[in-house]
Write a protein that holds these residues in place. Structure first.
Motif: not given
Ligand SMILES: Cc1cc2nc3c(=O)[nH]c(=O)nc-3n(C[C@H](O)[C@H](O)[C@H](O)COP(=O)(O)OP(=O)(O)OC[C@H]3O[C@@H](n4cnc5c(N)ncnc54)[C@H](O)[C@@H]3O)c2cc1C
Length: 415
Positions: A387-398
């Motif tokens: 979950d932590g990594a996915l959250k970070l990836m979503r923030r990068l995408k945004a």
């Protein structure tokens, strides 16, 4: 926007002759193909796509998106016209190239100075530098030379609002706080379009030779791989099950292929050491060795019904390979292997779940490289990170792609 409207819109930027229907694999990946002539045109295409909310996909040979996406992306962007060597400093061992140049062309540019970019993706003449970085490719030389990421020292990409952004070597402007080479490497075109890259290159080894060992049992292959890996500085070390060995031109049941390279005297002494460590080794030299190596490097995952890449700690690799009934070509010292099934399995999803669980139990991950059409739509291509990594990836995408136009839905977790 309709397909015709998109064609008209993009033609105004790149010229009518540079927009049209895609062919081959690109036809499965995108509806329209455009070929900007330079970075300024590319920037304008990106701006138009953001304004009109048109999804766009940077493309190399289009082998990835045609697999992952069940529906083609609206607009494909080929960098085929951005394929120049921008700067080459043989004395500094650095080269800057446009992202549409193929890895094969890049190495031909380096060859007169007896240098090379020591990454070896499958079919280097079809693999563009942009796709090499975005899909984070590696081949057999990963054992001795590392991955593309280790050799990349500078990058430029066109991102949000058509801005051209630099990172790393030859920096003009950087995005505060981001290590762009790490972020864009393996981002599968979801954050922007890579237009230029600067690499460290290395001298070509004076000599290269290959050792082959055949076995009737996988356990013997794994034991010999351990022995060679622990005792010698090899260029590469690949373990092949029977179908992979056959595809690479050998009738062996299990095959171990070790590469040795360096100066003539280093290769001679490594050859002797290999013969002592692995009695029965067959040596292949000069042109024959280079030809056999190219077959190994160009092992094509898309020729099989189901193909996946696993990555686990190197010490765990043999137990994973021993436990699966898949065929394989494995980088034995790196913990990375391509698993494949020649025939479509009765239930592809169950097979993939089994492989995925085994990879997770070994502390690694699995991603699908190719799946037969019959079950492609129902499988997850990428492993889900925590979950932590996915959250970070979503923030990068945004942060990188607030308009959501770059390869939407093509990556982990629908990013
Ligand atoms: C899910 C998946 C994972 C894979 N992982 C690996 C792997 O780790 N190692 C490996 O050897 N093979 C991997 N492959 C296989 C690999 O895709 C093919 O082997 C092929 O070499 C890809 O090269 P290509 O030239 O066809 O690139 P393409 O399929 O055209 O491009 C690859 C990816 O990079 C993006 N891209 C291309 N050019 C640019 C650019 N200039 N800027 C930004 N993005 C760009 C594309 O949009 C796409 O997402 C993977 C395939 C899939 C389906």
């Amino acid at each position: 926007m309709s397909t015709d409207e998109i064609v008209q819109r993009v033609s105004l930027i790149v010229g009518a002759g540079q927009v049209g229907a895609p062919t081959g694999r690109a036809a499965d990946a995108v509806k329209i193909l455009s070929k900007p002539g330079d970075a300024a045109e590319l920037a304008e295409v990106v701006r138009a796509c953001e304004t009109d909310r048109i999804a766009l996909a940077p493309l190399g040979a289009a082998r990835t998106l045609s697999q992952i996406r069940s529906l083609p992306v609206a607009l494909g962007v080929s960098l085929g016209r951005l394929a120049r060597v921008v700067a080459y400093e043989p004395k500094d061992l650095t080269i800057t190239v446009e992202a549409g140049l193929s890895v094969g062309e890049l190495n031909r540019a380096l060859a007169p100075a007896r240098q090379r970019l020591p990454v070896d993706p499958c079919d280097p003449d079809a693999t563009t530098v942009g796709a090499l970085i975005a899909a984070s490719h590696a081949g057999p030389l990963r054992l001795s030379e590392g991955t593309t990421r280790d050799l990349l020292i500078g990058i430029r990409y066109v991102g949000h609002q058509g801005h051209s952004v630099h990172g790393g070597g030859r920096v003009v402007k950087n995005v505060a706080g981001y290590d762009l080479m790490k972020v864009l490497g393996g981002s599968f075109g979801t954050l922007g379009i890579i237009t230029e890259a600067t690499f460290k290159v290395r001298p070509l080894p004076e000599q290269y030779a290959m050792t082959r060992l055949s076995f009737d049992r996988a356990e013997k292959l794994f034991a010999a791989a351990r022995e060679l890996h622990d005792s010698l500085p090899l260029a590469h070390l690949e373990g092949l099950s029977s179908a992979a060995a056959y595809a690479c031109g050998s009738p062996a049941r299990f095959l171990l292929v070790a590469g040795i390279s360096g100066s003539s005297s280093e290769v001679a002494s490594l050859r002797d050491a290999t013969a002592r460590a692995a009695p029965g080794a067959v040596f292949v030299e000069r042109g024959d060795a280079l030809h056999a190596y190219a077959r190994l490097r160009d092992f094509d995952a898309s020729a099989w019904a189901l193909t996946a890449q696993i990555a686990v700690a190197p010490a765990q690799l043999s137990s994973i390979l021993a436990a699966t009934d898949a065929q394989y070509l494995a980088h034995m010292g790196c913990g990375v292997a391509t698993l494949f099934l020649p025939e479509p399995p009765a239930d592809g999803r169950i097979t993939i779940d089994g492989w995925r669980q085994a990879a997770r139990r070994a502390g690694g991950y699995l991603r699908i490289l190719h799946a037969h059409r019959s079950f492609r739509g129902s499988v997850e291509f990428f492993d889900m990170p925590n979950d932590g990594a996915l959250k970070l990836m979503r923030r990068l995408k945004a942060a990188f792609d607030p308009a959501g136009v770059f390869n939407p839905g093509c990556f982990v977790g629908g990013i």
